[in-house]
Write a protein that holds these residues in place. Sequence first.
Motif, short mmCIF file in Angstrom:
data_model
loop_
_atom_site.label_atom_id
_atom_site.label_comp_id
_atom_site.label_asym_id
_atom_site.label_seq_id
_atom_site.Cartn_x
_atom_site.Cartn_y
_atom_site.Cartn_z
N PRO A 247 -3.12 -3.41 -12.20
CA PRO A 247 -2.18 -2.53 -11.49
C PRO A 247 -1.91 -2.95 -10.06
O PRO A 247 -0.87 -2.59 -9.49
N LEU A 248 -2.80 -3.71 -9.46
CA LEU A 248 -2.62 -4.18 -8.09
C LEU A 248 -1.99 -5.58 -8.05
O LEU A 248 -1.15 -5.86 -7.20
N PHE A 249 -2.38 -6.44 -8.98
CA PHE A 249 -1.84 -7.80 -9.04
C PHE A 249 -0.40 -7.81 -9.56
O PHE A 249 0.41 -8.64 -9.13
N GLU A 250 -0.08 -6.90 -10.47
CA GLU A 250 1.28 -6.72 -10.99
C GLU A 250 1.90 -8.02 -11.51
O GLU A 250 3.05 -8.35 -11.19
N SER A 251 1.15 -8.76 -12.29
CA SER A 251 1.64 -10.02 -12.87
C SER A 251 2.14 -10.99 -11.81
O SER A 251 3.07 -11.77 -12.05
N GLY A 252 1.56 -10.92 -10.64
CA GLY A 252 1.93 -11.81 -9.54
C GLY A 252 2.81 -11.17 -8.50
O GLY A 252 2.89 -11.66 -7.37
N LYS A 253 3.48 -10.06 -8.83
CA LYS A 253 4.33 -9.38 -7.85
C LYS A 253 3.51 -8.83 -6.70
O LYS A 253 4.01 -8.66 -5.58
N GLY A 254 2.22 -8.54 -6.95
CA GLY A 254 1.36 -8.00 -5.91
C GLY A 254 0.79 -9.04 -4.96
O GLY A 254 0.11 -8.68 -3.99
N CYS A 255 1.05 -10.31 -5.22
CA CYS A 255 0.56 -11.36 -4.31
C CYS A 255 1.11 -11.13 -2.91
O CYS A 255 2.32 -10.96 -2.72
N GLY A 256 0.22 -11.13 -1.92
CA GLY A 256 0.64 -10.94 -0.54
C GLY A 256 0.65 -9.50 -0.08
O GLY A 256 0.86 -9.24 1.11
N SER A 257 0.42 -8.54 -0.98
CA SER A 257 0.39 -7.14 -0.56
C SER A 257 -0.91 -6.85 0.18
O SER A 257 -1.95 -7.49 -0.05
N CYS A 258 -0.88 -5.90 1.08
CA CYS A 258 -2.00 -5.61 1.97
C CYS A 258 -2.53 -4.19 1.73
O CYS A 258 -1.76 -3.26 1.49
N PHE A 259 -3.85 -4.06 1.84
CA PHE A 259 -4.52 -2.77 1.64
C PHE A 259 -5.60 -2.59 2.69
O PHE A 259 -6.23 -3.56 3.13
N GLU A 260 -5.81 -1.33 3.07
CA GLU A 260 -7.01 -0.96 3.81
C GLU A 260 -8.00 -0.39 2.81
O GLU A 260 -7.66 0.50 2.03
N VAL A 261 -9.22 -0.92 2.84
CA VAL A 261 -10.26 -0.53 1.89
C VAL A 261 -11.48 -0.06 2.68
O VAL A 261 -11.91 -0.72 3.64
#
Length: 220
Positions: free
Chosen positions: A39-53
């Motif tokens: 759900p986070l990687f999104e088949s590569g669409k999530g590459c480069g997305s940023c999160f605070e953890v």
Amino acid sequence: MLPLIHIGHLLWLLGGACGYGRTVGEPPFSSMIAAGSPPLFESGKGCGSCFEVKCTGNKACSGNPVRVVITDECPGCGSDAHFDLSGAAFGAMAGPGEADQLRNAGRIAVQYNRVACEYPRTSIVFHVDSGSNQDYFAVMVEYEDGDGELERVELKEDSSNSWEAMQQSWGAIWKYNKGSQLKAPFSIRLTNFKSKTVVATNVIPAGWTPGQTYISNVNF
């Protein structure tokens, strides 16, 4: 169910499924990275997305969030939100002197928020794929401010008035297969998922070479 997090190993060291390579260990990423569940990687669409953890399930947790970039896929992490952090990012969530104790926990619950990516004084970078040739061009796009994800990438050849849609090849790599000789320099237009657009004019010069990196003068 709370999201889970654990320490990543081999894949992030090699740049992982986004194709960033060894740049994940260099500024501005500086190893503050994570592999994401589907759900986070999104088949590569999530590459480069940023999160605070922020970790919450261990006494060694500082309670302060750390910012990470999705640079890899964690395909075995299930269908829920799950972060597989680098050792550096995992330890950064710990209180003073407790990084090793937190890393030894291996798997803990976290809270997370999607945030805008911020790379001060950094422009978008284009790494030309080593398989590119006169008829086929592929490029990895890196360090996008803001949304971090790309919805659309387009290429315009020298002296052309037309923007041609590139296809996502895998991860952060986009390709354009013309089937006839391409005419450089190339301009590249990027659109993120918030429909904001930037144009890197003539960023790929005449005489470009496969494997080379070209730095634009733009960012979102």
